[in-house]
Design an enzyme around this catalytic site. Structure first.
Site, mmCIF file in Angstrom:
data_model
loop_
_atom_site.group_PDB
_atom_site.id
_atom_site.type_symbol
_atom_site.label_atom_id
_atom_site.label_comp_id
_atom_site.label_asym_id
_atom_site.label_seq_id
_atom_site.Cartn_x
_atom_site.Cartn_y
_atom_site.Cartn_z
ATOM 1 N N ASP A 205 44.856 33.466 69.259
ATOM 2 C CA ASP A 205 45.887 32.941 68.365
ATOM 3 C C ASP A 205 45.515 33.201 66.909
ATOM 4 O O ASP A 205 44.377 32.970 66.497
ATOM 5 C CB ASP A 205 46.035 31.429 68.571
ATOM 6 C CG ASP A 205 47.074 30.831 67.643
ATOM 7 O OD1 ASP A 205 48.279 31.044 67.905
ATOM 8 O OD2 ASP A 205 46.712 30.189 66.647
ATOM 9 N N TYR B 37 46.870 33.391 57.744
ATOM 10 C CA TYR B 37 45.431 33.106 57.754
ATOM 11 C C TYR B 37 44.698 34.136 56.891
ATOM 12 O O TYR B 37 44.800 35.344 57.131
ATOM 13 C CB TYR B 37 44.863 33.113 59.179
ATOM 14 C CG TYR B 37 45.402 32.011 60.083
ATOM 15 C CD1 TYR B 37 46.131 30.943 59.577
ATOM 16 C CD2 TYR B 37 45.180 32.053 61.452
ATOM 17 C CE1 TYR B 37 46.630 29.946 60.409
ATOM 18 C CE2 TYR B 37 45.669 31.056 62.297
ATOM 19 C CZ TYR B 37 46.396 30.006 61.761
ATOM 20 O OH TYR B 37 46.892 29.027 62.587
ATOM 21 N N SER C 114 55.610 25.873 66.169
ATOM 22 C CA SER C 114 54.419 25.077 65.856
ATOM 23 C C SER C 114 54.823 23.847 65.058
ATOM 24 O O SER C 114 55.535 23.971 64.058
ATOM 25 C CB SER C 114 53.438 25.935 65.047
ATOM 26 O OG SER C 114 52.342 25.160 64.602
ATOM 27 N N SER D 175 43.034 22.544 66.786
ATOM 28 C CA SER D 175 41.972 21.627 66.341
ATOM 29 C C SER D 175 41.610 20.592 67.413
ATOM 30 O O SER D 175 41.559 19.388 67.140
ATOM 31 C CB SER D 175 42.360 20.932 65.021
ATOM 32 O OG SER D 175 42.574 21.881 64.008
ATOM 33 N N PRO D 176 41.311 21.039 68.644
ATOM 34 C CA PRO D 176 40.994 20.089 69.720
ATOM 35 C C PRO D 176 39.708 19.310 69.471
ATOM 36 O O PRO D 176 39.554 18.217 70.003
ATOM 37 C CB PRO D 176 40.855 20.989 70.960
ATOM 38 C CG PRO D 176 40.523 22.343 70.417
ATOM 39 C CD PRO D 176 41.265 22.438 69.105
ATOM 40 N N ALA E 229 38.894 18.453 66.414
ATOM 41 C CA ALA E 229 39.104 17.932 65.052
ATOM 42 C C ALA E 229 38.242 18.687 64.044
ATOM 43 O O ALA E 229 37.544 18.096 63.222
ATOM 44 C CB ALA E 229 38.878 16.426 65.002
ATOM 45 N N LYS F 82 28.500 16.181 65.010
ATOM 46 C CA LYS F 82 27.463 16.714 64.107
ATOM 47 C C LYS F 82 27.553 16.141 62.698
ATOM 48 O O LYS F 82 26.618 16.289 61.917
ATOM 49 C CB LYS F 82 27.498 18.241 64.074
ATOM 50 C CG LYS F 82 28.712 18.859 63.389
ATOM 51 C CD LYS F 82 28.605 20.387 63.472
ATOM 52 C CE LYS F 82 29.829 21.078 62.889
ATOM 53 N NZ LYS F 82 29.721 22.520 62.986
ATOM 54 N N GLN G 187 28.974 28.782 69.807
ATOM 55 C CA GLN G 187 29.983 27.711 69.934
ATOM 56 C C GLN G 187 31.011 28.080 71.009
ATOM 57 O O GLN G 187 31.467 27.228 71.770
ATOM 58 C CB GLN G 187 30.680 27.475 68.591
ATOM 59 C CG GLN G 187 29.729 26.929 67.524
ATOM 60 C CD GLN G 187 30.379 26.824 66.154
ATOM 61 O OE1 GLN G 187 31.463 27.362 65.921
ATOM 62 N NE2 GLN G 187 29.718 26.147 65.235
ATOM 63 N N GLU H 156 29.410 27.524 74.356
ATOM 64 C CA GLU H 156 29.327 26.098 74.695
ATOM 65 C C GLU H 156 30.705 25.537 75.066
ATOM 66 O O GLU H 156 30.892 24.925 76.124
ATOM 67 C CB GLU H 156 28.760 25.329 73.487
ATOM 68 C CG GLU H 156 28.701 23.830 73.722
ATOM 69 C CD GLU H 156 28.197 23.057 72.510
ATOM 70 O OE1 GLU H 156 27.464 23.618 71.664
ATOM 71 O OE2 GLU H 156 28.562 21.862 72.410
HETATM 72 P P1 NDP Z 1 38.466 23.265 66.377
HETATM 73 O O1 NDP Z 1 38.836 21.827 66.381
HETATM 74 O O2 NDP Z 1 38.021 23.891 67.647
HETATM 75 O O3 NDP Z 1 37.333 23.449 65.241
HETATM 76 C C1 NDP Z 1 36.596 24.644 65.177
HETATM 77 C C2 NDP Z 1 35.383 24.511 64.273
HETATM 78 O O4 NDP Z 1 34.511 23.459 64.720
HETATM 79 C C3 NDP Z 1 34.549 25.770 64.334
HETATM 80 O O5 NDP Z 1 35.016 26.775 63.464
HETATM 81 C C4 NDP Z 1 33.166 25.254 63.969
HETATM 82 O O6 NDP Z 1 33.114 25.084 62.555
HETATM 83 C C5 NDP Z 1 33.145 23.889 64.642
HETATM 84 N N1 NDP Z 1 32.619 23.966 66.021
HETATM 85 C C6 NDP Z 1 33.241 24.488 67.101
HETATM 86 N N2 NDP Z 1 32.480 24.377 68.196
HETATM 87 C C7 NDP Z 1 31.345 23.778 67.824
HETATM 88 C C8 NDP Z 1 30.177 23.399 68.514
HETATM 89 N N3 NDP Z 1 30.046 23.599 69.817
HETATM 90 N N4 NDP Z 1 29.170 22.789 67.809
HETATM 91 C C9 NDP Z 1 29.300 22.569 66.488
HETATM 92 N N5 NDP Z 1 30.394 22.922 65.771
HETATM 93 C C10 NDP Z 1 31.418 23.518 66.426
HETATM 94 O O7 NDP Z 1 39.689 24.123 65.922
HETATM 95 P P2 NDP Z 1 40.252 24.702 64.524
HETATM 96 O O8 NDP Z 1 40.518 23.588 63.595
HETATM 97 O O9 NDP Z 1 39.362 25.800 64.079
HETATM 98 O O10 NDP Z 1 41.619 25.303 65.016
HETATM 99 C C11 NDP Z 1 41.611 26.227 66.117
HETATM 100 C C12 NDP Z 1 42.750 27.171 66.029
HETATM 101 O O11 NDP Z 1 43.995 26.483 66.090
HETATM 102 C C13 NDP Z 1 42.857 27.974 64.733
HETATM 103 O O12 NDP Z 1 41.964 29.047 64.683
HETATM 104 C C14 NDP Z 1 44.285 28.431 64.800
HETATM 105 O O13 NDP Z 1 44.395 29.512 65.697
HETATM 106 C C15 NDP Z 1 44.973 27.204 65.367
HETATM 107 N N6 NDP Z 1 45.537 26.358 64.283
HETATM 108 C C16 NDP Z 1 46.898 26.301 64.173
HETATM 109 C C17 NDP Z 1 47.500 25.568 63.189
HETATM 110 C C18 NDP Z 1 48.991 25.534 63.116
HETATM 111 O O14 NDP Z 1 49.540 25.049 62.117
HETATM 112 N N7 NDP Z 1 49.692 26.035 64.104
HETATM 113 C C19 NDP Z 1 46.709 24.808 62.192
HETATM 114 C C20 NDP Z 1 45.288 24.881 62.427
HETATM 115 C C21 NDP Z 1 44.736 25.629 63.440
HETATM 116 P P3 NDP Z 1 31.740 25.121 61.705
HETATM 117 O O15 NDP Z 1 30.689 25.802 62.522
HETATM 118 O O16 NDP Z 1 32.123 25.859 60.481
HETATM 119 O O17 NDP Z 1 31.444 23.680 61.410
#
Ligand code: NDP
Length: 318
Positions: free
Chosen positions: A49, A54, A152, A206-207, A209, A216, A291, A294
């Site tokens: 996605d 972006y 969306s 953002s599952p 958050a 962490k 990540q 995991e």
């Molecule tokens: P997540 O809630 O999955 O957050 C991802 C972030 O969390 C990572 O980039 C990383 O950031 C951290 N993370 C992930 N896994 C781990 C782990 N195992 N251990 C520690 N840190 C971890 O989702 P996003 O908020 O990134 O959103 C996911 C997708 O959803 C986007 O890429 C996009 O495709 C879509 N989206 C759509 C929107 C819409 O309006 N339709 C708006 C927002 C997102 P870090 O390492 O930097 O801390």
């Protein structure tokens, strides 16, 4: 990896989908971005996605490069239209026929494909009649540039309107992409019931958050170096809503639930959204391949009702 149908369509997507908001073309260097996509492919993720907005189109380009050489039929590529990607002229945003039809071509070029699987309205456009938007989407589908249409963050009423128009125009509105996590459950009372009735799935963003549900970030503690909460290019601002001691300390209470399931906190968070049968996929973000490795292990996990209640009790009404 398990696969779920999008709405009542025949299209199946990987229940863990990889998304590249805030990372590709921004927080993460291109090599690391490509490594994350390859990690996703290695663990069986087939659905990706992105959105034109972006990193001002750079994220689509990075994803297109990373997927180069893959068998197109084995992938599902989702992108979006609505927000301006460059100059903010009077026709450079929204869901007018002009903006939709001009934007799809740019996305296809950057993604290096002649069609996307799902083309999504990134938001509802108050300034364009929804009839015009849905006709434009019908034309995108008829031109073979998108196989299906999604949206969306539409409300239940907006989904009803869009669904009815799509049906009349002979195509399917199969998905909605809302924010959804154990910390953010806004879709549950109205959007999910309406979607069940209409045959629309949620592909949730953002599952975890944005990293907060990994645990962490601790109350009073400094965010780990390199994490989203330290990303001055945009991530820090986006995650700020959750960076409150009351939220962070409640999240810490989920540790015992995760350990009973022998899951990490991130895996628990992803499995939690997948527990909802109207959710077709959790879109995970990742700043590094570990990540992805995991989080993907949440696929196929089922959380017993008693532990779901303990998540509710811990997070309450944050
Ligand atoms: P997540 O809630 O999955 O957050 C991802 C972030 O969390 C990572 O980039 C990383 O950031 C951290 N993370 C992930 N896994 C781990 C782990 N195992 N251990 C520690 N840190 C971890 O989702 P996003 O908020 O990134 O959103 C996911 C997708 O959803 C986007 O890429 C996009 O495709 C879509 N989206 C759509 C929107 C819409 O309006 N339709 C708006 C927002 C997102 P870090 O390492 O930097 O801390």
């Amino acid at each position: 990896m398990e696969f779920r149908h999008l709405g009542r369509s025949g299209l199946k997507i990987s229940e863990i989908t990889y998304g590249n908001w805030l990372t590709h073309g921004s927080q993460v260097e291109n090599d690391a971005a490509v490594a994350c996509v390859h990690a996703a492919l290695d663990v069986g993720i087939t659905t990706f996605d992105t959105a034109d907005v972006y990193a001002n189109t750079a994220a689509e380009t990075v994803l297109g490069t990373a997927l180069k050489g893959q068998r197109r039929e084995s992938l599902e590529i989702l992108t979006k239209v609505y927000f301006p990607t460059g100059p903010k002229g009077h026709n450079d945003s929204g869901l007018s026929r002009k903006h939709v039809l001009e934007s799809i071509d740019g996305s296809l070029k950057r993604l290096g494909t002649d069609h996307v699987d799902v083309y999504q309205a990134h938001r509802w456009d108050v300034s364009t009649p929804v009839e015009e938007t849905m006709q434009a989407f019908a034309d995108v589908v008829r031109a073979g540039k998108a196989l299906y249409i999604g949206v969306s963050e539409w409300t239940a009423d907006q989904l009803r309107q869009g669904h009815a128009l799509a049906k009349d125009l002979g195509f399917q509105l199969i998905s909605n992409q809302p924010q959804y996590s154990a910390l953010y459950r806004v879709i549950e009372p109205e959007v999910v019931p309406a979607s069940r009735e209409l045959g629309i799935s949620q592909v949730v963003f953002s599952p975890i958050a944005q990293g907060v549900l990994t645990g962490k970030y601790t109350p009073g503690g400094a965010p780990p170096e390199g994490s989203r909460a330290t990303d001055e290019k945009g991530g820090k601002q986006m995650i700020s809503r959750w960076m409150r001691d009351d939220v962070l300390s409640r999240v810490q209470q989920l540790k015992s639930v995760a350990s009973e399931l022998q899951l990490s906190m991130a895996q628990l968070a992803v499995a939690w959204v997948l527990q909802n049968d109207n959710v077709a996929a959790a879109i995970i973000g990742a700043s590094r391949p570990e990540q992805v490795h995991e989080n993907v292990k949440a696929s196929g996990v089922r959380i017993p009702a008693e532990l779901m209640q303990r998540v509710d009790a811990a997070l309450g009404d944050v």
